[in-house]
Design an enzyme around this catalytic site. Structure first.
Site, PDB file in Angstrom:
ATOM      1  N   GLY A  10       0.908  -1.130   0.120  1.00  0.00           N
ATOM      2  CA  GLY A  10       0.138  -0.039  -0.039  1.00  0.00           C
ATOM      3  C   GLY A  10       0.879   1.328   0.014  1.00  0.00           C
ATOM      4  N   LEU A  38      -5.637 -10.496   6.566  1.00  0.00           N
ATOM      5  CA  LEU A  38      -6.652  -9.967   7.563  1.00  0.00           C
ATOM      6  C   LEU A  38      -8.033 -10.829   7.375  1.00  0.00           C
ATOM      7  CD1 LEU A  38      -6.410  -6.054   6.803  1.00  0.00           C
ATOM      8  CD2 LEU A  38      -6.067  -7.193   8.840  1.00  0.00           C
ATOM      9  N   ALA A  61      -6.341  -2.792   4.117  1.00  0.00           N
ATOM     10  CA  ALA A  61      -7.469  -2.512   4.089  1.00  0.00           C
ATOM     11  C   ALA A  61      -7.800  -3.104   2.696  1.00  0.00           C
ATOM     12  CB  ALA A  61      -7.883  -1.258   4.138  1.00  0.00           C
ATOM     13  N   TYR A  62      -9.224  -3.266   2.643  1.00  0.00           N
ATOM     14  CA  TYR A  62     -10.021  -3.365   1.424  1.00  0.00           C
ATOM     15  C   TYR A  62     -10.394  -2.211   0.981  1.00  0.00           C
ATOM     16  CZ  TYR A  62     -13.540  -5.101  -1.836  1.00  0.00           C
ATOM     17  OH  TYR A  62     -14.393  -5.718  -3.105  1.00  0.00           O
ATOM     18  N   THR A  63      -9.809  -1.608  -0.017  1.00  0.00           N
ATOM     19  CA  THR A  63     -10.007  -0.243  -0.688  1.00  0.00           C
ATOM     20  C   THR A  63     -10.667  -0.182  -1.752  1.00  0.00           C
ATOM     21  OG1 THR A  63      -8.074  -0.133  -1.482  1.00  0.00           O
ATOM     22  CG2 THR A  63      -7.909   0.502   0.813  1.00  0.00           C
ATOM     23  N   THR A 102     -11.038   6.739   6.710  1.00  0.00           N
ATOM     24  CA  THR A 102     -11.403   7.498   5.680  1.00  0.00           C
ATOM     25  C   THR A 102     -12.398   8.453   5.694  1.00  0.00           C
ATOM     26  OG1 THR A 102     -12.359   7.093   3.440  1.00  0.00           O
ATOM     27  CG2 THR A 102     -12.879   5.579   4.914  1.00  0.00           C
ATOM     28  N   ASP A 103     -12.379   9.283   4.717  1.00  0.00           N
ATOM     29  CA  ASP A 103     -13.333  10.359   4.601  1.00  0.00           C
ATOM     30  C   ASP A 103     -14.881   9.607   4.315  1.00  0.00           C
ATOM     31  OD1 ASP A 103     -11.579  10.015   2.219  1.00  0.00           O
ATOM     32  OD2 ASP A 103     -13.545  11.056   1.472  1.00  0.00           O
ATOM     33  N   TYR A 126     -18.060   0.401   1.388  1.00  0.00           N
ATOM     34  CA  TYR A 126     -16.813   1.028   1.614  1.00  0.00           C
ATOM     35  C   TYR A 126     -16.618   1.625   2.988  1.00  0.00           C
ATOM     36  CZ  TYR A 126     -12.203   2.831   2.102  1.00  0.00           C
ATOM     37  OH  TYR A 126     -10.918   3.474   2.397  1.00  0.00           O
ATOM     38  N   TRP A 151      -8.212  11.073  -0.098  1.00  0.00           N
ATOM     39  CA  TRP A 151      -7.770  11.507  -1.488  1.00  0.00           C
ATOM     40  C   TRP A 151      -6.137  11.268  -1.458  1.00  0.00           C
ATOM     41  CZ3 TRP A 151      -9.914  16.512  -4.131  1.00  0.00           C
ATOM     42  CH2 TRP A 151     -11.219  16.469  -4.091  1.00  0.00           C
TER      43      TRP A 151
END
Length: 297
Positions: A10, A38, A61-63, A102-103, A126, A151
């Site tokens: 990542g 994970l 993470a799963y993104t 995350t946002d 997500y 971002w």
């Protein structure tokens, strides 16, 4: 200080590896598949126990935001149950956990930056799984720093800056969304912020300000203006350039709904840790310059 980081490929992990090399008293260990997965909690506990960490950074993470709409169970297993296992394993090792969020946990409404205690309301899978992960991490390890960011770009992996430069190499103009606003955030800056916070935890045995923080680039913009800044920086370095045409979110439909307002206030992190990221313009320029060097990518 031994910092154990979940994940290996990542953007934040690779940035941490690079930046940790500047700290002679920090040993950084990355965990990844097949020994660490994970989606398989038993591997999480075994790998973290064996690493004997002083601090755990939960970065994996799963993104895949759109793909998560079709794989909610897998997204939850990784972003919620998996994150909980990491936090619990850190607690069992007597280590604090720094968990990246995350946002997307917010609904994306309004036009002012979100504070940490503003109401959440994610629209997509997500964001919902990341919000669930926040709660589980906090419950599993009282010594937690949950860092929401947004971002993210860097010289590593796939991201908006690299995509824009790649497309500009073969196109004269690009259409970019102009009604989504947020904080472009360099993963290098995230790494610096994490290492700064880690040093505080190491040196301040009385630290008790655990909780949720926002860690993002300083200043905000929209995607199309961000793209223009990327291209201007590239043009100044004799790199690829394209004209940018503004379009609306409605002109570029995606499976998962994107928040129109992803602005995050970072004042709490600055007040507690005394650190703030550079302006997004400055960090964007630095990243573009690196990417235009032949060895980067």
């Amino acid at each position: 200080m031994k910092i154990v980081v979940t994940g290996r490929e990542g953007q934040v992990v690779r940035s941490l590896v690079e930046r940790a090399s500047l700290y002679p008293d920090v040993t950084l260990v990355t965990l990844g598949r097949p020994d660490f997965d994970l989606a398989r909690p038993d591997t999480v506990f075994d790998a973290i126990h064996a690493a004997k960490p002083d601090l755990v950074v939960s970065a994996a993470a799963y993104t895949a935001v759109d793909q998560a709409e079709d794989e909610p169970e897998l997204a939850y297993a990784i972003n919620a149950a998996g994150a909980e296992a990491v936090a619990a394993a850190a607690a069992r090792a007597g280590a604090p956990v720094v968990h990246l969020s995350t946002d997307y946990v917010f609904a994306g409404e309004g036009d002012t930056p979100y504070a940490e205690d503003d109401p959440t309301g994610p629209h997509g899978i997500y964001g919902q799984t990341k919000l669930a992960g926040e709660a589980l991490v906090a419950r599993a390890n009282g010594k937690h720093l949950i860092l929401r960011t947004a971002w993210v770009y860097s010289p590593f992996g796939k991201n908006f800056v690299k995509t824009m430069l790649h497309l500009a190499a073969s196109r004269d103009s690009l259409s970019v969304v102009s009604d989504q606003w947020g904080n472009p955030t360099s993963a290098i800056d995230i790494a610096d912020g994490i290492l700064h916070a880690a040093n505080r935890l190491r040196t301040d045995s009385q630290f008790d300000a655990f909780g949720i923080y926002h860690l993002a680039g300083t200043g905000s913009t929209n995607w199309s203006t961000f793209a223009r800044a990327i291209f201007q920086a590239s043009r100044d370095e004799q790199g690829p350039f394209a004209e940018v045409k503004d379009i609306l979110t409605s002109d570029y439909p995606t499976k998962a709904r994107r928040p129109l307002n992803s602005r995050l206030s970072t004042e709490k992190f600055h007040a507690v840790f005394g650190w703030k990221a550079p302006s997004w313009e400055q960090s964007t320029l630095s990243t573009v310059k690196r990417l235009l060097q032949p060895s980067e990518g």
